[in-house]
Design a protein around this motif. Structure first.
Motif, PDB file in Angstrom:
ATOM      1  N   VAL A 200      -7.460  10.148   4.152  1.00  0.00           N
ATOM      2  CA  VAL A 200      -6.345   9.281   4.519  1.00  0.00           C
ATOM      3  C   VAL A 200      -6.673   8.083   3.870  1.00  0.00           C
ATOM      4  N   GLN A 201      -5.470   7.361   3.201  1.00  0.00           N
ATOM      5  CA  GLN A 201      -5.049   6.656   2.328  1.00  0.00           C
ATOM      6  C   GLN A 201      -3.969   5.334   3.051  1.00  0.00           C
ATOM      7  N   PHE A 202      -4.455   4.579   2.430  1.00  0.00           N
ATOM      8  CA  PHE A 202      -2.716   3.977   2.336  1.00  0.00           C
ATOM      9  C   PHE A 202      -1.806   4.270   2.213  1.00  0.00           C
ATOM     10  N   LYS A 264       2.999   4.285  11.932  1.00  0.00           N
ATOM     11  CA  LYS A 264       3.398   3.268  11.454  1.00  0.00           C
ATOM     12  C   LYS A 264       3.649   2.993   9.721  1.00  0.00           C
ATOM     13  N   GLY A 265       3.614   4.187   9.209  1.00  0.00           N
ATOM     14  CA  GLY A 265       3.405   4.211   8.067  1.00  0.00           C
ATOM     15  C   GLY A 265       2.077   3.342   7.337  1.00  0.00           C
ATOM     16  N   ILE A 266       1.590   2.840   8.388  1.00  0.00           N
ATOM     17  CA  ILE A 266      -0.362   2.227   7.170  1.00  0.00           C
ATOM     18  C   ILE A 266      -0.695   3.805   6.402  1.00  0.00           C
ATOM     19  N   PHE A 267      -0.787   4.630   7.553  1.00  0.00           N
ATOM     20  CA  PHE A 267      -1.902   5.717   6.685  1.00  0.00           C
ATOM     21  C   PHE A 267      -0.611   6.792   6.130  1.00  0.00           C
ATOM     22  N   GLU A 268      -1.716   7.430   5.200  1.00  0.00           N
ATOM     23  CA  GLU A 268      -0.999   9.068   4.307  1.00  0.00           C
ATOM     24  C   GLU A 268      -2.142  10.162   4.780  1.00  0.00           C
TER      25      GLU A 268
END
Length: 825
Positions: A200-202, A264-268
């Motif tokens: 997981v990353q921003f 929500k577009g916070i993590f990918e």
């Protein structure tokens, strides 16, 4: 042919490549190099070639040159690697081994390359699981292959050649493999697939600190999402990447929570390739202060190394040799070099690695055959890059070291260093010494019982000798008792395996809360299953040996070929219904112990109980943790294991060791009994060793009892010199085999006559060995003796190689197989 690099190539004309193929060919095979590959090829690269009419192989480029061979050449089809997989030093080592051990480069290649790095004759590819139907990144040729795979699911190498209308297709396949669009299923398959973890990353919208603060507003209504975000920020400061599974474990949140944050577009999510190699997670700790004996030994070893010689450390069991190794290993690694620490058995790697990693951390890595394919590939690449040092058995010598500075051969006397079958039949100790010389690295050979070969090298000044005669901490050597195997209990009752002396000591040891090791050098329940009426013995259908009874499986099994069968209800010869068991194996010792000691926790350590990848480590772990009271085992238990609670060691039958038909029998018996005795009382108190024997006056037993190494080695050296056995002469052992007795006897007679004509009395007449048939093949053997002069050895091996090659072309004898074993036994 010398190994040439690109700067040595001729400026004009066709370039040729000598390629090592994984076949028993007496020389490398030469292929022409297509012009477009000339600047790409280097020694050590893998290439795809056609050999024979239709077969494709992967070979290793040995050298490049401009000399046209005497045969019509075929072109190299494709280059598999971008950089050499095998170093120039490895190629030179392979060549030396092929020459010295009278085998072929292809056979050494088979031994040297891990199976997962060898590519075989046929290729089948299929779409990889990561392919997403996005063809925008594919070129025309790649698109044609992928399109065909969506329809047919699998394609062979021939299919791909037909689709692309070209002969060399591997570069295209390799590009697809590198991007994981396709993978290979069977032959010509690089079986290695990197291990990947879901991370997981921003997302790009939240890279800056200010943007990340804004992310908290998006998750403010969800306590779980807020907790995940806080935890991610904490973990990302501590670790280079954050695994998805770690995030869920730390916060207790479900995957759904993290997926919601992705929406929500916070993590990918992304996949990261990680190493399978153990990282040695135990904290690095400083070792305790060295003893005076260790300091003196270290100084001596450094002085010997300064003179350019290998050092032989003769230190009694428990003297602290490992600490001396460790000091030198630490120095080599701190200087940016690599270390190779060799052990005779995989059984030892777990304990040794724990000790080494406490000091060296993840700078030392274990390598052996029980690692899976992925782990071995990663270690190979790490060693090639100069990133790690290695501990492992003899196969670890074949790794591509680039900064090798120190080679340690622990328990150098152990016969497990000798490869018996197939070719190359090498001795790992001797190859390790050559490997160190080749890399200009320092060498240490260590043992409590040096081999006669190493001892002679030390006496002659070829090796430097370092003695460590005292145990670390001045703990006394174990008390040794020679028990008469005929001893009874005072009432005329005699047990066939346990003397009253041994049984009483076992009980006393367990009452003190200590552990016991019992050594019996045969596995199974009983080595003989026979009829008491007619004396008929049940033998293997493939070998001239009796079948061993295994009680747990209730089967008879051959320890030569693996043949197994059920026990017969009656004697096949006379019909007697009551068959008997003869002899003793580890399984029977374990079974009988349970009768005398029903409350004791007993474990068994032999080939039958440690076959699985983790079975051996689990067994040793239970014994080390005190979950077992008694460990019954074969010679595995003699191999340098160190357990602080062992108070008693018992040798069930010393006579079996001393009556073995081998000129090294006395030496090996002395080694085994001395080594197994060293397992007792190594930490806090003097241990005890009980050796049961019928012939207690045997000179070897007397020397073991007195701990008199000097007397033993003097007597054994004198006997070997008088009878012309190694190390005072060199030996080559020839074994011929064929499914028909008459054919192998005819072949042996003919080969023997040729060799006798050329070598005279140096070769013995052909003889039938004690076990005359193994795996359906009848055997004949010969032994050649010669002086240790290198020119004489080369002369004799040349004669042997030519004679064996001639026999292979003799009408009626082409099927006779000949095994050549240099420095046998």
């Amino acid at each position: 042919m010398p190994l040439l690099d690109q700067t040595d190539l001729p400026s004009a004309g066709t370039i040729y490549a000598d390629v090592i193929l994984p076949l028993a060919l007496r020389q490398t095979y030469t292929f022409s190099v297509p012009e477009e590959m000339v600047r790409q090829l280097k020694p050590g690269l893998r290439v795809e070639v056609q050999f024979g009419k239709n077969k494709h192989y992967t070979g290793i480029v040995r050298g490049l040159h401009g000399k046209k061979p005497g045969h019509k050449t075929k072109p190299i089809l494709s280059v598999i690697d971008l950089e050499p997989l095998v170093t120039e030093n490895q190629l030179k080592l392979w060549a030396w081994m092929a020459s010295y051990y009278a085998c072929t480069l292809g056979e050494v290649m088979n031994a040297g390359l891990p199976s997962h790095l060898k590519l075989t004759s046929e290729t089948t590819i299929t779409l990889g699981p990561l392919f997403s139907d996005d063809a925008t990144q594919l070129d025309d040729q790649e698109y044609m292959i992928v399109e065909a795979l969506t329809l047919q699911h699998e394609l062979t190498l021939k299919d791909i050649r037909d689709i692309l209308q070209k002969k060399t297709v591997y570069p295209v396949i390799r590009r697809l493999l590198d991007r994981r669009i396709v993978f290979l299923k069977e032959e010509l398959q690089e079986r290695y697939k990197p291990k990947v973890v879901r991370c997981v990353q921003f997302s790009p919208a939240y890279k800056t600190e200010a943007e990340q603060i804004g992310a908290f507003e998006l998750v403010s209504r969800s306590e779980k999402q807020t907790a995940v975000l806080l935890e991610y920020l904490q973990v990302s400061r501590e670790l280079p990447f954050v695994r998805r599974v770690d995030l869920t474990k730390r916060t207790g949140a479900s995957d759904a929570v993290i997926k919601a944050m992705v929406k929500k577009g916070i993590f990918e999510f992304y996949e990261r390739e990680v190493s399978r190699i153990g990282s040695g997670e135990e904290d690095t700790m400083e070792a305790k202060e060295m003893s005076g004996q260790q300091v003196a030994a270290l100084t001596q070893v450094q002085s010997i190394h300064a003179s350019g010689k290998p050092a032989l450390i003769h230190g009694v069991t428990g003297s602290g040799k490992t600490r001396v190794y460790l000091e030198l290993m630490q120095k080599a690694i701190d200087g940016g070099g690599q270390v190779l620490y060799l052990l005779p058995e995989i059984a030892l790697t777990g304990q040794i690695v724990k000790r080494l990693q406490k000091v060296l951390g993840d700078k030392i890595t274990v390598y052996h055959s029980r690692l899976n394919n992925m782990e071995r590939v990663e270690i190979w690449k790490a060693v090639l890059a100069g990133k790690t040092s290695i501990v492992g058995p003899r196969s670890a010598m074949f790794l591509p070291f680039t900064k090798l500075e120190l080679v340690v051969v622990d328990e150098e006397h152990d016969p497990s260093y000798k490869q018996q079958e197939p070719n190359p039949r090498y001795n790992g100790r001797d190859v390790a010494v050559y490997l160190a010389w080749q890399h200009k690295a320092k060498t240490i050979l260590g043992t409590a019982t040096p081999s006669l070969e190493s001892w002679e090298n030390a006496k002659r000044g070829k090796y430097g000798l370092v003695s460590m005669p005292k145990r670390f901490g001045d703990i006394a050597m174990p008390e040794i008792v020679l028990a008469d195997a005929r001893e009874d209990d005072g009432k005329g009752n005699r047990h066939p395996f346990f003397t009253p002396t041994l049984l009483n000591e076992i009980k006393a040891t367990l009452e003190r809360g200590e552990q016991v090791i019992l050594f019996q050098n045969r596995r199974g329940f009983a080595p003989v299953y026979f009829c008491p009426t007619c004396d008929h013995t049940i033998e293997c259908v493939n070998c001239d040996v009796s079948l061993t009874y295994h009680k747990f499986q209730n089967r008879l099994r051959c320890h030569c070929c693996g043949y197994a069968t059920s026990t017969p209800e009656s004697c096949p010869a006379c019909g007697e219904p009551e068959m008997k068991l003869g002899g003793t194996g580890t399984e029977k010792i374990e079974d009988e112990l349970k009768i005398f000691l029903p409350d004791a926790r007993i474990g068994r350590m032999d080939l039958d109980t440690v076959r699985g990848k983790n079975a051996l480590a689990a067994l040793l772990g239970r014994f080390e943790a005190g979950q077992l009271d008694i460990l019954v085992g074969t010679q595995m238990v003699t191999k340098g294991l160190d357990f602080e609670r062992v108070g008693l060691v018992g040798v069930i039958s010393a006579d079996q060791l001393l009556r073995f038909p081998d000129f090294r029998a006395d030496e090996r018996a002395f080694h085994l009994m001395t080594q197994v005795a060293g397992r007792a009382g190594r930490k806090h108190r003097q241990g005890k060793v009980i050796i049961q024997a019928f012939d207690r006056s045997h000179p070897v037993l007397t020397d073991v009892f007195n701990g008199d190494w000097d007397r033993f080695i003097e007597r054994e050296s004198k006997h070997r010199a008088e009878t012309n056995f190694p190390p005072y002469v060199k030996m080559i052992h020839l074994q011929l085999k064929h499914p028909r007795r008459n054919t192998v006897e005819e072949g042996a007679k003919l080969l023997g006559s040729w060799l006798a004509h050329a070598l005279g009395g140096q070769v013995t007449p052909p003889f039938e060995p004690a076990v005359a048939r193994i795996r359906t093949y009848y055997l004949q053997e010969m032994v050649i003796r010669m002086s240790a002069d290198p020119k004489e050895i080369a002369r004799v091996k040349n004669i042997v190689n030519r004679a064996v090659a001639k026999l292979k072309t003799t009408e009626g004898l082409t099927g006779v197989r000949v095994g050549v074993d240099v420095d046998p036994y």
